[in-house]
Enzyme design. Structure first.
Site, PDB file in Angstrom:
ATOM      1  N   SER A 146      -3.482  -1.973  -4.530  1.00 39.22           N
ATOM      2  CA  SER A 146      -2.553  -2.916  -3.898  1.00 39.22           C
ATOM      3  C   SER A 146      -1.766  -2.206  -2.807  1.00 39.22           C
ATOM      4  O   SER A 146      -1.509  -0.999  -2.899  1.00 39.22           O
ATOM      5  CB  SER A 146      -1.584  -3.473  -4.942  1.00 39.22           C
ATOM      6  OG  SER A 146      -0.495  -4.135  -4.325  1.00 39.22           O
ATOM      7  N   TYR A 159       5.088  -1.700 -10.798  1.00 41.15           N
ATOM      8  CA  TYR A 159       3.732  -2.006 -10.318  1.00 41.15           C
ATOM      9  C   TYR A 159       3.286  -0.987  -9.275  1.00 41.15           C
ATOM     10  O   TYR A 159       2.153  -0.477  -9.319  1.00 41.15           O
ATOM     11  CB  TYR A 159       3.720  -3.418  -9.724  1.00 41.15           C
ATOM     12  CG  TYR A 159       2.354  -3.902  -9.304  1.00 41.15           C
ATOM     13  CD1 TYR A 159       1.369  -4.179 -10.244  1.00 41.15           C
ATOM     14  CD2 TYR A 159       2.064  -4.119  -7.956  1.00 41.15           C
ATOM     15  CE1 TYR A 159       0.124  -4.648  -9.855  1.00 41.15           C
ATOM     16  CE2 TYR A 159       0.817  -4.588  -7.558  1.00 41.15           C
ATOM     17  CZ  TYR A 159      -0.148  -4.850  -8.515  1.00 41.15           C
ATOM     18  OH  TYR A 159      -1.389  -5.303  -8.122  1.00 41.15           O
TER      19      TYR A 159
END
Length: 249
Positions: A146, A159
């Site tokens: 990501s 995250y």
């Protein structure tokens, strides 16, 4: 990376296969001829995937498995060795958002679980499946990352940390397998897609404006074919650019 490769006779493991990118990728791999070993937490989601794969003329083995069960990952490698003797494709897709929160407010159990799924499980998969990928004539490993891994935005620390760790892990694996093995390793940044995780992170966003998992699936499949011979590369889907392992511009 536009023409789907023929994957007839090849064995592919896909994690997080019950929805989103994993579901679309598993279906695309099966449609290209691979036998898909679909891993997911929910039996119902796996059965829905199996129905779609069968409709497309493909085949799958369904593996209900929570990736925090590390012993089960070890047993997966043993079972694949016994049944197939090799693994041609690994798509490490499963991931958790872990919540958008100040670092000081994250519950330790949420930290531990997100780290376990996003990072540790992928190491356990490499540990368990690397010998099988090396036994293939063209082992391919693709891991989903990501842009959050390098942006380090406020409240995305959990995250971001897990994805940054994943990128370091995958870079090391690519370096270890670069010479004298048939294994080729790629990181993929999908960017903003219309997924349940994205909706959870961006609840006010109009997902009709976004690309879908079905849009990126053919790109991932292209990285899984024996004709893809590059390794240690980073594919950025939003810009459709392949680059060395680094953050996209």
């Amino acid at each position: 990376m536009t023409t789907p490769p023929s994957l007839t006779g090849r064995i592919a493991v896909v994690t997080g296969a019950t929805r989103g990118i994993g579901y679309a990728t598993a279906l695309a791999l099966a449609s290209a001829g691979a036998h898909v070993v679909a891993i997911g937490r929910t039996q119902g989601g796996l059965e829905d995937l199996d129905d779609d794969i069968r409709k497309a003329g493909g085949s799958a083995t369904l593996v209900p498995l929570d990736l925090t069960d590390f012993g089960a990952i070890d047993r997966l490698g043993a079972a694949l060795h016994e049944r197939h003797g090799k693994l041609d494709i690994l798509v490490g897709n499963a991931g958790l958002l872990g919540g958008i929160s100040p670092l000081g407010h994250i519950e330790p159990k949420d930290w531990d679980k997100t780290l376990a799924v996003n990072l540790t499980a992928n190491w356990r998969l490499i540990r368990s499946l690397d010998p099988l990928l090396r036994a293939s004539d063209a082992g391919r490993a693709v891991f989903l990352t990501s842009g959050a891994s390098h942006k380090a935005r406020a409240y995305w620390g959990l995250y971001a940390a897990t994805k940054a760790g994943l990128e370091a892990l995958v870079r090391a694996y690519a370096a270890e397998t670069m010479n004298h093995t048939p294994v080729r390793v790629t990181l993929v940044n999908p960017g903003p897609l219309a997924t349940a995780m994205r909706k959870k992170a961006m609840p006010g966003e109009d997902q009709s404006t976004l690309k879908t998992p079905a849009d990126i699936a053919p790109k991932i499949v292209a990285l899984c074919g024996p004709d893809w011979t590059e390794t240690g590369r980073f594919y950025d889907f939003p810009s459709d650019r392949m680059m060395d392992f680094r953050a996209p511009d």
